[in-house]
Design a protein around this motif. Sequence first.
Motif: not given
Length: 257
Positions: A159, A162, A182, A185
């Motif tokens: 991601c 994150c 992702c 997020c």
Amino acid sequence: MSILYQTTGIVLSRRDWREADRVYSVLTKEHGKIEVVGRGARKPLAKLAPHLEFCAEVDLLVVHGRVNETVAGVERKKNFPGLYNDLLKTVVANHMLQLVDMGTREREVDQFLYEEVRNFLSFLNKAPTLTSERSAFLLSAFTLKLLGLLGYRPELNFCLHCRGVIKAGEFRWHALKGGVICGSCVEEDREQWFSSRSLSDEVLKLMRFAMTERFADLLRPHLPGEVLDEYHETVEGLLVAHFPTIPATTLRAACQF
Ligand SMILES: [Zn+2]
């Protein structure tokens, strides 16, 4: 004062200049991309020009003058005869070289890029007859690798926000930020990821494959039409978002004739 130097390179593009000259953009191993003038290259009996008009690796003798650099001698070092009588392979090779020309600045030495270009030409030279679908796939795979070499390697595994591992079916795609985000997020900050879009697991897998495998292995995977549409759209999106100039035709259109 003029300085004479020798270098090895691959001609990326050519353009007419003045009445009888041509300017060649050459990717070299030692000096990065250089622009050299071929004096009288447009005259029918020009001695140096034929070696610079073919797709080949050449040894160049260059005069570094006050105003520009001029070709003083040229010898073909490596030919790619498998390309010369195959129109589709020639188109793929020329398009690839054009992408490299567009994506690079002069005098930035990059041995890896040089090797990748040379590898791609050697691979095409020996490859079996290609379909337009396979050609476009190869060209887009080269584009992904090229983006990586130029500092725009797309993030296809973690991601962007994150750094968590991307799970199948739980991510979105953001061309401008260059990769996958992702699901959680995106949920947390819908505004930031507003322009992200969905991307299928199949296309993400195909992009990972294209990005990491050797050129010869790219002849293997089956290329279903519905996956290819989305795949090409995604790679073109990356190209448009990160390249300084945008090619006149799409990679896919270049291989259709
Ligand atoms: Zn995340």
